[in-house]
Design an enzyme around this catalytic site. Structure first.
Site, PDB file in Angstrom:
ATOM      1  N   THR A 111      93.610  67.154  42.515  1.00 11.97           N
ATOM      2  CA  THR A 111      94.796  67.027  43.370  1.00 11.97           C
ATOM      3  C   THR A 111      94.793  68.134  44.424  1.00 11.97           C
ATOM      4  O   THR A 111      95.007  67.875  45.614  1.00 11.97           O
ATOM      5  CB  THR A 111      96.085  67.080  42.527  1.00 11.97           C
ATOM      6  OG1 THR A 111      96.049  66.011  41.582  1.00 11.97           O
ATOM      7  CG2 THR A 111      97.323  66.956  43.391  1.00 11.97           C
ATOM      8  N   ASN A 120      89.986  54.757  40.033  1.00 13.11           N
ATOM      9  CA  ASN A 120      90.401  55.112  38.680  1.00 13.11           C
ATOM     10  C   ASN A 120      90.972  53.932  37.909  1.00 13.11           C
ATOM     11  O   ASN A 120      90.865  53.868  36.695  1.00 13.11           O
ATOM     12  CB  ASN A 120      91.413  56.260  38.722  1.00 13.11           C
ATOM     13  CG  ASN A 120      92.493  56.058  39.758  1.00 13.11           C
ATOM     14  OD1 ASN A 120      92.203  55.882  40.947  1.00 13.11           O
ATOM     15  ND2 ASN A 120      93.730  56.073  39.327  1.00 13.11           N
ATOM     16  N   GLN A 164      86.365  60.188  39.854  1.00  7.24           N
ATOM     17  CA  GLN A 164      85.944  59.240  38.820  1.00  7.24           C
ATOM     18  C   GLN A 164      84.459  58.916  38.890  1.00  7.24           C
ATOM     19  O   GLN A 164      83.932  58.256  37.991  1.00  7.24           O
ATOM     20  CB  GLN A 164      86.740  57.929  38.950  1.00  7.24           C
ATOM     21  CG  GLN A 164      88.223  58.064  38.678  1.00  7.24           C
ATOM     22  CD  GLN A 164      88.541  58.280  37.206  1.00  7.24           C
ATOM     23  OE1 GLN A 164      87.685  58.130  36.329  1.00  7.24           O
ATOM     24  NE2 GLN A 164      89.780  58.640  36.921  1.00  7.24           N
ATOM     25  N   HIS A 195      88.510  67.826  34.131  1.00  8.81           N
ATOM     26  CA  HIS A 195      88.960  67.079  32.937  1.00  8.81           C
ATOM     27  C   HIS A 195      88.624  65.597  32.961  1.00  8.81           C
ATOM     28  O   HIS A 195      88.881  64.895  31.978  1.00  8.81           O
ATOM     29  CB  HIS A 195      90.459  67.305  32.688  1.00  8.81           C
ATOM     30  CG  HIS A 195      91.372  66.583  33.602  1.00  8.81           C
ATOM     31  ND1 HIS A 195      92.005  65.425  33.249  1.00  8.81           N
ATOM     32  CD2 HIS A 195      91.776  66.852  34.866  1.00  8.81           C
ATOM     33  CE1 HIS A 195      92.774  65.018  34.250  1.00  8.81           C
ATOM     34  NE2 HIS A 195      92.644  65.867  35.242  1.00  8.81           N
ATOM     35  N   THR A 242      92.001  84.881  42.294  1.00  5.07           N
ATOM     36  CA  THR A 242      90.965  85.252  41.327  1.00  5.07           C
ATOM     37  C   THR A 242      90.396  84.006  40.666  1.00  5.07           C
ATOM     38  O   THR A 242      91.147  83.104  40.274  1.00  5.07           O
ATOM     39  CB  THR A 242      91.563  86.194  40.265  1.00  5.07           C
ATOM     40  OG1 THR A 242      92.032  87.354  40.943  1.00  5.07           O
ATOM     41  CG2 THR A 242      90.537  86.582  39.217  1.00  5.07           C
ATOM     42  N   CYS A 275     105.084  54.024  36.140  1.00  6.99           N
ATOM     43  CA  CYS A 275     106.485  54.394  36.026  1.00  6.99           C
ATOM     44  C   CYS A 275     106.841  55.361  37.142  1.00  6.99           C
ATOM     45  O   CYS A 275     106.217  56.397  37.285  1.00  6.99           O
ATOM     46  CB  CYS A 275     106.753  55.074  34.681  1.00  6.99           C
ATOM     47  SG  CYS A 275     106.555  53.955  33.314  1.00  6.99           S
TER      48      CYS A 275
END
Ligand SMILES: *Cc1c(COP(=O)(O)O)cnc(C)c1O
Length: 393
Positions: free
Chosen positions: A71, A150, A178, A200, A239, A325
């Site tokens: 993001t 995605n 992706q 992730h 950092t 949602c």
């Protein structure tokens, strides 16, 4: 629980965690500390991670910028180009099926006085190359097209898109969150100028991501989002997250080394699940079939609500639905709507995304869970009964 939601996030690979551990414990140095060994050790780890990522996409290590995730990378790419190339033009081209990170950042461009063209996609989710060519204007500064979607797994023809952008002299940014480690990426042959990715989604840690920023022919300039100590060639101060960076580098290197083996393994598992769903459940349709990643199934079941179907799984199977949602309501997925589905069709869709730890047993078990859920909902549905008795088409 069977976890078939690997496009939402992936578990951290245990070997990746092992590589991170020393930097979470004893090696806590700041890579910017030049005067002692604690700093040097951390700096060395960051250098290695940068090399691992660069070599995975055929880039130079200095062209990799670390961020907090995709993001942020997307924000840095789009806002950074918009601010730095303002004098050349203010027109950005993107696609209706992009991730919200891109679409919402493009809204920011509009609010700042820029102009955004949103390209349509065909039924398979692909951008029409000629439509892209026609959309490029003298004041176009950026084209933003994701590598792989995605929700549907649709892969764009980045080589063709890159060719068009390069010959038009327009920068090309791709959200490859992706795609990285799932399909081969070469920023040279595909002529990509900026590329976003995330830890992730590739069996690495959360809260770390990166951006490839081309340094020559052309040299891309980005206005930073975050000012400070001038880290990351001045494009992203703060950092460095050393354990995260070590994990991202290790995860990308591992993922790329497994690409061919995993693609064929996952494709075989996917085909098996898909075959059973399509042949043993009535009125079920694939939302995309061509040009898609091997681990993704986006499928719909006539007169079955995807959200309701997921509830029947009773926490035994994790997938995603074709609905999103928002604060106010449940909206049909903008990706499926752009891919020519009706609202009902989008709401009756689910996304199944397999992963590195998916087994054959899980495929069998998941099939039965889905089949039973569809049967249950249809047996309780007056609309389904009307449809079956020919009162509906
Ligand atoms: C997950 C995802 C993002 C956001 O990534 P984060 O690292 O969670 O910020 C952006 N784009 C795509 C295509 C994604 O799948």
């Amino acid at each position: 629980m069977i976890y078939f939601d690997n496009n939402a996030t992936t578990p951290l690979d245990a070997t990746v965690l092992d590589k991170m551990m020393p930097y979470l414990r004893e090696q806590y140095g700041n890579p910017a500390s030049r005067s002692h060994a604690m700093g040097w050790v951390a700096d060395e780890a960051v250098i290695i991670a940068r090399e691992q990522i660069a070599s995975a996409i055929n880039a130079e290590p200095k062209e990799i910028i670390f961020t907090s995730g995709a993001t942020e990378s997307v924000n840095l790419a789009i806002k950074g180009v918009f601010e730095a190339y303002n004098s050349k033009g203010q027109h950005v081209i993107t696609v209706k099926t992009e991730h919200k990170a891109v679409l919402d950042t493009c809204d920011w461009v509009s609010r700042r006085g820029g102009e955004v063209t949103l390209l349509d996609v065909d039924k398979e989710g692909r951008v029409d190359i000629e439509a892209l060519e026609e959309a490029i204007r003298p004041d176009t500064i950026l084209v933003s097209i994701m590598w792989a979607n995605n929700e549907t797994g649709c892969i764009q023809d980045m080589a063709a898109i890159g060719q068009i952008c390069r010959s038009a002299g327009v920068l090309l940014f791709s959200d490859a969150t992706q795609a990285l480690t799932k399909t081969p990426i070469d920023v040279q042959s595909s002529r990509i100028d900026i590329l976003a990715f995330s830890g992730h989604k590739v069996y690495g840690p959360k809260g770390i991501g990166g951006l490839y920023v081309r340094s020559k022919s052309p040299r891309v300039r980005l206005m930073p989002l975050i000012d400070g100590g001038g880290h990351e060639r001045g494009m992203r101060s703060g950092t460095l997250n050393v354990p995260g960076i070590v994990g991202l580098g290790a995860a990308v290197e591992l993922g790329v080394s497994l690409i061919h083996k995993e693609s064929s393994r996952l494709e075989a598992l996917r085909d098996r699940l898909e075959f059973r769903l399509l042949h043993e459940i009535e009125d079920c349709v694939l939302n995309t079939t061509a040009h898609r990643m091997p681990h993704v199934i986006n499928i719909r079941f006539l007169h079955v609500d995807g959200e309701a179907l997921m509830l029947t799984f009773n926490q035994k199977l994790a997938v995603a639905s074709g609905s999103a949602c928002t604060s106010a309501s449940i909206e049909p997925s903008h990706v499926l709507m752009a891919s020519s589905l009706t609202e009902d069709e989008a709401h009756s869709s689910i996304r199944i995304s397999l992963g590195r730890y998916t087994s054959e047993n899980e495929i069998e078990e998941a099939f039965h869970i889905i089949q039973q859920g569809v049967q249950k909902l249809r047996s309780e549905s007056p609309i389904w009964k009307m449809y079956k008795s020919g009162q509906l088409t």
